[in-house]
Enzyme design. Structure first.
Site, mmCIF file in Angstrom:
data_model
loop_
_atom_site.group_PDB
_atom_site.id
_atom_site.type_symbol
_atom_site.label_atom_id
_atom_site.label_comp_id
_atom_site.label_asym_id
_atom_site.label_seq_id
_atom_site.Cartn_x
_atom_site.Cartn_y
_atom_site.Cartn_z
ATOM 1 C CG ASN A 14 -51.896 12.252 -6.218
ATOM 2 O OD1 ASN A 14 -51.549 13.181 -6.396
ATOM 3 N ND2 ASN A 14 -53.137 11.352 -6.897
ATOM 4 N NE ARG A 19 -66.118 4.486 1.651
ATOM 5 C CZ ARG A 19 -67.158 3.759 1.457
ATOM 6 N NH1 ARG A 19 -68.306 4.082 1.830
ATOM 7 N NH2 ARG A 19 -67.064 2.408 0.977
ATOM 8 C CG ASN A 65 -60.310 15.624 -3.390
ATOM 9 O OD1 ASN A 65 -59.901 14.901 -2.921
ATOM 10 N ND2 ASN A 65 -61.211 15.914 -4.409
ATOM 11 C CG HIS A 92 -61.782 16.257 -9.346
ATOM 12 N ND1 HIS A 92 -62.440 15.401 -8.853
ATOM 13 C CD2 HIS A 92 -62.171 16.776 -10.473
ATOM 14 C CE1 HIS A 92 -63.488 15.196 -9.909
ATOM 15 N NE2 HIS A 92 -63.060 16.019 -10.914
HETATM 16 C C1 GAR Z 1 -56.270 10.414 -8.496
HETATM 17 O O1 GAR Z 1 -56.161 10.585 -9.824
HETATM 18 C C2 GAR Z 1 -57.104 11.487 -8.056
HETATM 19 O O2 GAR Z 1 -57.004 12.700 -8.585
HETATM 20 C C3 GAR Z 1 -58.501 10.683 -7.959
HETATM 21 O O3 GAR Z 1 -58.296 9.584 -7.821
HETATM 22 C C4 GAR Z 1 -56.899 9.143 -8.138
HETATM 23 C C5 GAR Z 1 -56.098 8.463 -7.235
HETATM 24 O O4 GAR Z 1 -55.009 7.997 -7.569
HETATM 25 N N1 GAR Z 1 -59.457 11.246 -7.178
HETATM 26 C C6 GAR Z 1 -60.886 11.657 -7.536
HETATM 27 O O5 GAR Z 1 -61.240 11.184 -8.743
HETATM 28 C C7 GAR Z 1 -61.664 12.198 -6.411
HETATM 29 N N2 GAR Z 1 -62.822 12.672 -6.945
HETATM 30 P P1 GAR Z 1 -53.953 7.394 -6.334
HETATM 31 O O6 GAR Z 1 -54.564 6.556 -5.633
HETATM 32 O O7 GAR Z 1 -52.750 6.798 -7.307
HETATM 33 O O8 GAR Z 1 -53.334 8.653 -5.778
#
Ligand code: GAR
Length: 207
Positions: free
Chosen positions: A19, A98, A114, A116
Site C-alpha cells: 500500500n 498495532r 487506516n 482494512h
Molecule cells: C493490507 O491488506 C491491509 O489492509 C492490512 O494489512 C495489509 C498490509 O499490506 N491491514 C490490516 O489488516 C489492518 N487491520 P501491505 O504491507 O502490503 O500494504
C-alpha cells in the site's frame, strides 16, 4: 495541496508495504498531490522500510516496546514526536498491526486513517480476508476509515467491493482485495489532500 504547501504524509506499516508503494507510485504519477515525509515501522526488517529507502524517503524502525498489539508507554510518545517533527498533515496506517491509544489519537485529531481488508463493519480485526472466506460471503472488499479508539470502528471514507470467487484460497482472495486497496487508498488520500472530504459525525462525504 494545503494552502500552497505540500500535504505531508506520515506512513506507518509493519509488513511488506504494497500500500505504501501504491501511494508513492500515485505521488510519482501526479495523481496524489502529497509527499511522504516519513515512514515508520515497528518491525526492523519490514519491506515497507526497504521500499521507502529505495525511493529516497526517510524511513525509521521505532521499537514498539513490550506489548504485542499496541505501543508501550515509551514507544507511543516516541512515535508521536517523530511524526510531529516531520510536520505530517496526515498519519496513514498501511498495514500497521498495532492499535493506537488515546494520547496518539489526541495528537492527530481526525488526521489518522487506516485501510482494512474487508467491508467494515463486517470482519474487523486480524486476517479479515480469511474471516470472510470462512464465513462464506460472496462479496467482501476493503475500507478506508478514520481511526478512533475502537478496533476498525471509525467513520468510513471509502470502500471498494471485491467478489469472492469459487476456488478462492485465503491467498488469492487477499491478493484480489489488495488490488482494490491499491486503487482505493491513493484516491482517498488524494481527496483528503485536496480538501474534498466533509465529515459530520459518522457521515463522511468524499467528492
Ligand atoms: C493490507 O491488506 C491491509 O489492509 C492490512 O494489512 C495489509 C498490509 O499490506 N491491514 C490490516 O489488516 C489492518 N487491520 P501491505 O504491507 O502490503 O500494504
Amino acid at each position: 495541496m494545503n494552502g500552497g504547501k505540500p500535504f505531508r504524509l506520515g506512513v506507518l506499516g509493519s509488513g511488506k508495504g504494497s500500500n505504501f508503494v501504491a501511494l508513492a507510485d500515485a505521488i510519482a504519477a501526479g495523481t496524489l498531490p502529497a509527499q511522504v515525509a516519513l515512514v515508520i515501522s515497528d518491525v526492523a526488517d519490514a519491506g515497507i522500510l526497504q521500499h521507502a529507502r529505495s525511493r529516497g524517503i526517510a524511513a525509521e524502525f521505532l521499537p514498539p516496546g513490550k506489548f504485542r498489539t499496541k505501543l508501550d508507554e515509551d514507544a507511543e510518545p516516541a512515535y508521536v514526536r517523530r511524526l510531529q517533527e516531520a510536520q505530517v498533515d496526515l498519519v496513514v496506517l498501511a498495514g500497521f498491526m498495532r492499535v493506537l491509544k488515546s494520547d496518539f489519537l489526541r495528537a492527530f485529531p481526525q488526521r489518522i486513517i487506516n485501510i482494512h481488508p474487508s467491508l467494515l463493519p463486517a470482519f474487523p480485526g486480524l486476517e479479515a480476508w480469511k474471516q470472510a472466506l470462512d464465513y462464506g460471503v460472496k462479496f467482501t472488499g476493503c475500507t478506508v476509515h478514520f481511526v478512533d479508539d475502537g478496533v476498525d470502528s471509525g467513520p468510513i471514507l471509502g470502500q471498494e467491493v471485491v467478489p469472492v470467487l469459487p476456488g478462492d484460497t485465503a491467498a488469492t482472495l487477499h491478493a484480489r482485495i489488495q488490488q482494490a486497496e491499491h486503487r482505493l487508498y491513493p484516491a482517498t488520500v488524494a481527496a483528503l489532500a485536496c480538501g474534498r472530504v466533509q465529515v459530520a459525525g459518522r457521515q463522511v462525504v468524499c467528492r
